[in-house]
Design a protein around this motif. Structure first.
Motif, PDB file in Angstrom:
ATOM      1  N   ALA A  85      76.660   7.323  21.518  1.00  0.00           N
ATOM      2  CA  ALA A  85      75.500   6.631  22.085  1.00  0.00           C
ATOM      3  C   ALA A  85      74.254   7.505  22.017  1.00  0.00           C
ATOM      4  N   TYR A  86      74.428   8.809  22.195  1.00  0.00           N
ATOM      5  CA  TYR A  86      73.307   9.737  22.082  1.00  0.00           C
ATOM      6  C   TYR A  86      72.738   9.702  20.667  1.00  0.00           C
ATOM      7  N   ILE A  87      73.620   9.714  19.665  1.00  0.00           N
ATOM      8  CA  ILE A  87      73.177   9.661  18.273  1.00  0.00           C
ATOM      9  C   ILE A  87      72.454   8.351  17.990  1.00  0.00           C
ATOM     10  N   ASP A  88      72.965   7.255  18.566  1.00  0.00           N
ATOM     11  CA  ASP A  88      72.376   5.943  18.316  1.00  0.00           C
ATOM     12  C   ASP A  88      71.155   5.652  19.171  1.00  0.00           C
ATOM     13  N   GLY A  89      70.810   6.575  20.109  1.00  0.00           N
ATOM     14  CA  GLY A  89      69.659   6.340  20.976  1.00  0.00           C
ATOM     15  C   GLY A  89      69.930   5.328  22.063  1.00  0.00           C
ATOM     16  N   GLY A  90      71.194   5.212  22.465  1.00  0.00           N
ATOM     17  CA  GLY A  90      71.545   4.188  23.432  1.00  0.00           C
ATOM     18  C   GLY A  90      71.746   4.678  24.848  1.00  0.00           C
ATOM     19  N   LEU A  91      71.362   5.907  25.163  1.00  0.00           N
ATOM     20  CA  LEU A  91      71.519   6.444  26.518  1.00  0.00           C
ATOM     21  C   LEU A  91      70.214   6.378  27.288  1.00  0.00           C
ATOM     22  N   ASP A  92      70.352   6.237  28.610  1.00  0.00           N
ATOM     23  CA  ASP A  92      69.139   6.324  29.427  1.00  0.00           C
ATOM     24  C   ASP A  92      68.728   7.787  29.560  1.00  0.00           C
ATOM     25  N   THR A  93      67.571   8.024  30.155  1.00  0.00           N
ATOM     26  CA  THR A  93      67.013   9.382  30.219  1.00  0.00           C
ATOM     27  C   THR A  93      67.933  10.341  30.948  1.00  0.00           C
ATOM     28  N   ARG A  94      68.521   9.894  32.083  1.00  0.00           N
ATOM     29  CA  ARG A  94      69.378  10.787  32.860  1.00  0.00           C
ATOM     30  C   ARG A  94      70.611  11.196  32.074  1.00  0.00           C
ATOM     31  N   ARG A  95      71.294  10.200  31.482  1.00  0.00           N
ATOM     32  CA  ARG A  95      72.524  10.522  30.759  1.00  0.00           C
ATOM     33  C   ARG A  95      72.231  11.336  29.505  1.00  0.00           C
ATOM     34  N   ARG A  96      71.111  11.040  28.853  1.00  0.00           N
ATOM     35  CA  ARG A  96      70.733  11.825  27.675  1.00  0.00           C
ATOM     36  C   ARG A  96      70.549  13.291  28.045  1.00  0.00           C
ATOM     37  N   ALA A  97      69.921  13.549  29.179  1.00  0.00           N
ATOM     38  CA  ALA A  97      69.722  14.927  29.628  1.00  0.00           C
ATOM     39  C   ALA A  97      71.056  15.603  29.916  1.00  0.00           C
ATOM     40  N   GLU A  98      72.005  14.843  30.493  1.00  0.00           N
ATOM     41  CA  GLU A  98      73.314  15.413  30.784  1.00  0.00           C
ATOM     42  C   GLU A  98      74.051  15.764  29.492  1.00  0.00           C
ATOM     43  N   VAL A  99      73.928  14.889  28.507  1.00  0.00           N
ATOM     44  CA  VAL A  99      74.562  15.175  27.227  1.00  0.00           C
ATOM     45  C   VAL A  99      73.963  16.436  26.612  1.00  0.00           C
ATOM     46  N   GLU A 100      72.662  16.592  26.679  1.00  0.00           N
ATOM     47  CA  GLU A 100      72.015  17.772  26.106  1.00  0.00           C
ATOM     48  C   GLU A 100      72.421  19.034  26.840  1.00  0.00           C
ATOM     49  N   ARG A 101      72.593  18.946  28.152  1.00  0.00           N
ATOM     50  CA  ARG A 101      73.054  20.119  28.910  1.00  0.00           C
ATOM     51  C   ARG A 101      74.475  20.484  28.503  1.00  0.00           C
ATOM     52  N   TRP A 102      75.302  19.476  28.255  1.00  0.00           N
ATOM     53  CA  TRP A 102      76.674  19.737  27.806  1.00  0.00           C
ATOM     54  C   TRP A 102      76.681  20.342  26.412  1.00  0.00           C
ATOM     55  N   LEU A 103      75.870  19.795  25.515  1.00  0.00           N
ATOM     56  CA  LEU A 103      75.796  20.313  24.154  1.00  0.00           C
ATOM     57  C   LEU A 103      75.320  21.763  24.129  1.00  0.00           C
ATOM     58  N   ALA A 104      74.506  22.144  25.117  1.00  0.00           N
ATOM     59  CA  ALA A 104      74.013  23.521  25.180  1.00  0.00           C
ATOM     60  C   ALA A 104      75.155  24.518  25.309  1.00  0.00           C
ATOM     61  N   GLN A 105      76.295  24.069  25.847  1.00  0.00           N
ATOM     62  CA  GLN A 105      77.442  24.958  26.023  1.00  0.00           C
ATOM     63  C   GLN A 105      78.388  24.939  24.824  1.00  0.00           C
ATOM     64  N   TYR A 106      78.177  23.993  23.904  1.00  0.00           N
ATOM     65  CA  TYR A 106      79.081  23.837  22.767  1.00  0.00           C
ATOM     66  C   TYR A 106      78.282  23.694  21.481  1.00  0.00           C
ATOM     67  N   PRO A 107      77.802  24.813  20.933  1.00  0.00           N
ATOM     68  CA  PRO A 107      76.923  24.742  19.757  1.00  0.00           C
ATOM     69  C   PRO A 107      77.564  24.127  18.533  1.00  0.00           C
ATOM     70  N   GLU A 108      78.908  24.208  18.390  1.00  0.00           N
ATOM     71  CA  GLU A 108      79.517  23.580  17.225  1.00  0.00           C
ATOM     72  C   GLU A 108      79.442  22.051  17.333  1.00  0.00           C
ATOM     73  N   GLU A 109      79.552  21.532  18.571  1.00  0.00           N
ATOM     74  CA  GLU A 109      79.366  20.091  18.755  1.00  0.00           C
ATOM     75  C   GLU A 109      77.899  19.721  18.564  1.00  0.00           C
ATOM     76  N   ALA A 110      76.999  20.614  18.982  1.00  0.00           N
ATOM     77  CA  ALA A 110      75.572  20.369  18.757  1.00  0.00           C
ATOM     78  C   ALA A 110      75.273  20.293  17.267  1.00  0.00           C
ATOM     79  N   ALA A 111      75.938  21.153  16.476  1.00  0.00           N
ATOM     80  CA  ALA A 111      75.731  21.118  15.026  1.00  0.00           C
ATOM     81  C   ALA A 111      76.158  19.769  14.463  1.00  0.00           C
ATOM     82  N   ARG A 112      77.298  19.275  14.925  1.00  0.00           N
ATOM     83  CA  ARG A 112      77.771  17.973  14.439  1.00  0.00           C
ATOM     84  C   ARG A 112      76.811  16.850  14.830  1.00  0.00           C
TER      85      ARG A 112
END
Length: 266
Positions: A14-41
């Motif tokens: 949903a993040y890739i497709d732009g389907g998250l609201d602002t709050r959830r998008r921020a949470e996903v980005e905070r999670w990705l900050a801890q997993y750079p290999e997932e961020a690369a994907r």
């Protein structure tokens, strides 16, 4: 304990497709900050989605990419992960990709440890060998279509120093017949592709190149890896890199690799 709900694959899609609201998008980005290999994907898929939309001239385009596009996106992902694990350059590569795709993300940590997934990504040369074999099979390589009847000339041309040609092993028995060889370019120079055919096991390709970046890496015994093109056996002997794959089954490939792997000449 994470201060936000666990991030699922559906959240990432949903993040890739732009389907998250602002709050959830921020949470996903905070999670990705801890997993750079997932961020690369995720960043690779974001960039790929943007290219698809731009190419079709339709910002509302939502049709999933075809198999070839997914194949290329997967290769990009593997390259990002491998280069990140190998050279601790993942953060810079992801940021470059983000900027290219128009995403100003600056939260990725420096020096993050690669995950178990990254540790199992095959080396870049083995992935290149798998892609080269895929291309060769599309072109239905035969003795007539190969540029060289034997590997001696391309082994010299592909070497960093022509006075020290790449060491190409001979087939282990007369049941493996040499079809020929050709040169192939990859990310770090040139390689030799040698094709052998067994009377019952089919065709294999040996990919041989030289490490011009870090030739002092320790030797590595034949190791089984998995790619989208099938299983690949890869190893290192001094500065020389080898990858073997083909239509033979995995056990036959392993036996063949162990028969031809040898220490580099002194």
């Amino acid at each position: 304990m994470h201060p936000f709900d666990p991030i699922t694959e559906d959240d990432l899609n949903a993040y890739i497709d732009g389907g998250l609201d602002t709050r959830r998008r921020a949470e996903v980005e905070r999670w990705l900050a801890q997993y750079p290999e997932e961020a690369a994907r995720v960043m690779a898929e974001l960039g790929d989605a943007d290219l698809l939309r731009e190419g079709l001239g339709d910002s509302g385009f939502s049709t999933p990419p075809d198999g070839e596009t997914r194949h290329l996106a997967g290769r990009l992902r593997r390259r990002l992960i491998w280069r990140g694990a190998e050279h601790v350059m993942q953060r810079a590569l992801v940021i470059i990709l983000c900027l290219t795709a128009g995403y100003g993300i600056s939260w990725l940590p420096i020096g993050a440890q690669p995950s178990a997934e990254a540790a199992h990504i095959v080396p870049l040369f083995a992935d290149e060998a798998a892609e080269a074999f895929r291309t060769a099979m599309k072109e239905v390589r035969t003795e007539q279509s190969l540029a060289y009847p034997t590997p001696e000339v391309p082994a010299r041309l592909a070497a960093i120093d022509a006075a020290h040609p790449l060491p190409i092993p001979d087939p282990p028995s007369q049941r493996w017949r040499l079809l020929g060889a050709q040169l192939a370019a990859w990310d770090r120079g040139d390689a030799v592709q040698v094709f052998w055919r067994h009377e019952t096991k089919g065709t294999v390709m040996l990919f041989v190149t030289e490490d011009g970046v870090d030739p002092a890496e320790p030797a590595m015994a034949p190791t089984l890896g998995h790619t989208e093109e099938g299983d690949v056996i890869y190893w290192r002997s001094g500065p020389y890199l080898y990858a073997l794959l083909g239509t033979a089954d995995t056990k036959a490939l392993e036996r063949l690799a162990n028969a031809i792997a040898r220490p580099s000449p002194q």
